[in-house]
Scaffold this active site. Structure first.
Site, mmCIF file in Angstrom:
data_model
loop_
_atom_site.group_PDB
_atom_site.id
_atom_site.type_symbol
_atom_site.label_atom_id
_atom_site.label_comp_id
_atom_site.label_asym_id
_atom_site.label_seq_id
_atom_site.Cartn_x
_atom_site.Cartn_y
_atom_site.Cartn_z
ATOM 1 N N ASP A 59 16.549 7.763 21.274
ATOM 2 C CA ASP A 59 17.765 8.416 21.552
ATOM 3 C C ASP A 59 18.795 7.438 21.348
ATOM 4 O O ASP A 59 18.510 6.361 21.178
ATOM 5 C CB ASP A 59 17.475 8.757 23.159
ATOM 6 C CG ASP A 59 18.900 9.110 23.787
ATOM 7 O OD1 ASP A 59 19.457 10.102 23.392
ATOM 8 O OD2 ASP A 59 19.308 8.280 24.704
ATOM 9 N N ASP A 91 22.410 7.113 22.741
ATOM 10 C CA ASP A 91 23.519 6.716 23.756
ATOM 11 C C ASP A 91 22.556 6.351 25.009
ATOM 12 O O ASP A 91 21.698 6.958 25.665
ATOM 13 C CB ASP A 91 24.199 7.956 24.446
ATOM 14 C CG ASP A 91 25.153 8.512 23.177
ATOM 15 O OD1 ASP A 91 25.431 7.646 22.184
ATOM 16 O OD2 ASP A 91 25.497 9.413 23.121
HETATM 17 P P1 B16 Z 1 28.819 14.499 22.254
HETATM 18 P P2 B16 Z 1 22.061 11.124 23.626
HETATM 19 C C1 B16 Z 1 24.067 12.345 24.532
HETATM 20 O O1 B16 Z 1 23.547 11.658 23.714
HETATM 21 C C2 B16 Z 1 24.954 11.739 25.499
HETATM 22 O O2 B16 Z 1 23.939 11.153 26.511
HETATM 23 C C3 B16 Z 1 25.518 12.709 26.575
HETATM 24 O O3 B16 Z 1 26.393 11.971 27.730
HETATM 25 C C4 B16 Z 1 26.680 13.515 25.822
HETATM 26 O O4 B16 Z 1 27.269 14.322 26.785
HETATM 27 C C5 B16 Z 1 25.718 14.344 24.547
HETATM 28 O O5 B16 Z 1 24.986 13.192 23.857
HETATM 29 C C6 B16 Z 1 26.815 15.082 23.564
HETATM 30 O O6 B16 Z 1 27.558 14.195 22.965
HETATM 31 O O7 B16 Z 1 29.970 15.203 23.030
HETATM 32 O O8 B16 Z 1 29.283 13.389 21.567
HETATM 33 O O9 B16 Z 1 28.152 15.859 21.158
HETATM 34 O O10 B16 Z 1 21.936 10.234 24.944
HETATM 35 O O11 B16 Z 1 21.244 12.358 23.574
HETATM 36 O O12 B16 Z 1 22.030 10.327 22.327
HETATM 37 MG MG MG Z 2 20.724 8.804 26.176
#
Ligand code: B16
Ligand code: MG
Length: 230
Positions: free
Chosen positions: A12, A14
């Site tokens: 993952d 984030d």
């Molecule tokens: P975006 P991950 C996720 O990334 C984030 O943890 C989450 O907070 C976010 O809303 C989601 O991606 C969508 O991101 O708005 O940039 O498309 O933790 O799966 O890497």
């Molecule tokens: Mg994450």
């Protein structure tokens, strides 16, 4: 049961390789403040790994916004977020991330990214790790968000691996659930209340050694085998 035959890691992004979780939080907080909707760090914890739309729905609750307003708010939040990732550099990799990526590559393990974010590719480039990654599954890859297994199954397919050959590293409960639903090994980073369902729970990637994890997973596989054969 034979030792697990791990051939790939799916990270993952984030909250695992970098702390964009905090940048997502700041962008949501700004939007919530503008809309006078109560929001805070604690409420944000439940949004880790959750898609943009689902996060917004969670924040607005039953407030009567139209679809057009919802889309405008999603765009606005994304604008704040995209602005904040422009200044990211390799220094924004979390401690232990580069050492682990290099150790895995040297061991011939394939590396994938499984991120719900539509901004994952930009973040990977800013972090300077694009050349260490063999496959990217991001917010554009599949329909069903985590906790559905689809994103990680997509990443495994891109890597040319079976689910049981993959280890997923996640910081979100929904992400750990997705990894388990995919039939993969799960490493959870963070408190047990959040990622306790994972096979192995660690505070962070710092000091994480592939050799140590391999031994832990073999023990778990052995235990499972003796439980089922008793
Ligand atoms: P975006 P991950 C996720 O990334 C984030 O943890 C989450 O907070 C976010 O809303 C989601 O991606 C969508 O991101 O708005 O940039 O498309 O933790 O799966 O890497
Ligand atoms: Mg994450």
């Amino acid at each position: 049961m034979p030792n697990p035959n791990i051939q790939g890691f799916i990270f993952d992004l984030d909250g695992v390789l970098t702390d964009t979780a905090e940048l997502h939080y700041l962008a949501w907080q700004k939007l919530a403040d503008e809309e006078s909707i109560p929001f805070n760090h604690q409420a944000n914890e439940g949004l880790r790994g959750v898609s943009r739309r689902a996060s917004l729905m969670h924040i607005i609750g039953d407030r009567p916004y139209s679809e057009a307003q919802i889309e405008e708010m999603m765009e606005r939040k994304n604008r704040y977020y995209v602005e904040s990732i422009q200044n990211m550099t390799p220094k924004d990799l979390l401690p232990g991330a580069i050492a682990l990526l290099d150790e895995l590559r040297q061991a011939g393990i394939k590396i994938g990214i499984g991120s719900a974010s539509k901004n994952a590719r930009t973040v990977i480039e800013r972090l300077g790790i694009a050349d260490k990654v063999d496959a990217i599954a991001d917010g554009y890859s599949v329909e069903q968000p985590k906790p559905a297994p689809d994103l990680f199954l997509y990443a495994a397919k891109q890597l040319g691996l079976e689910p049981e050959q993959c280890v997923v590293v996640e910081d979100a409960g929904a992400g750990v659930d997705a990894a388990l639903a995919a039939g993969m090994w799960a490493v959870g980073l963070g408190p047990a209340e959040r990622v306790g369902a994972a096979h192995v729970v660690l505070p962070s990637l710092e000091g994480f050694k592939w050799a140590d994890l391999k031994a832990k997973l073999s023990n778990i596989a052995r235990q499972k085998h003796s439980e089922t054969s008793n």
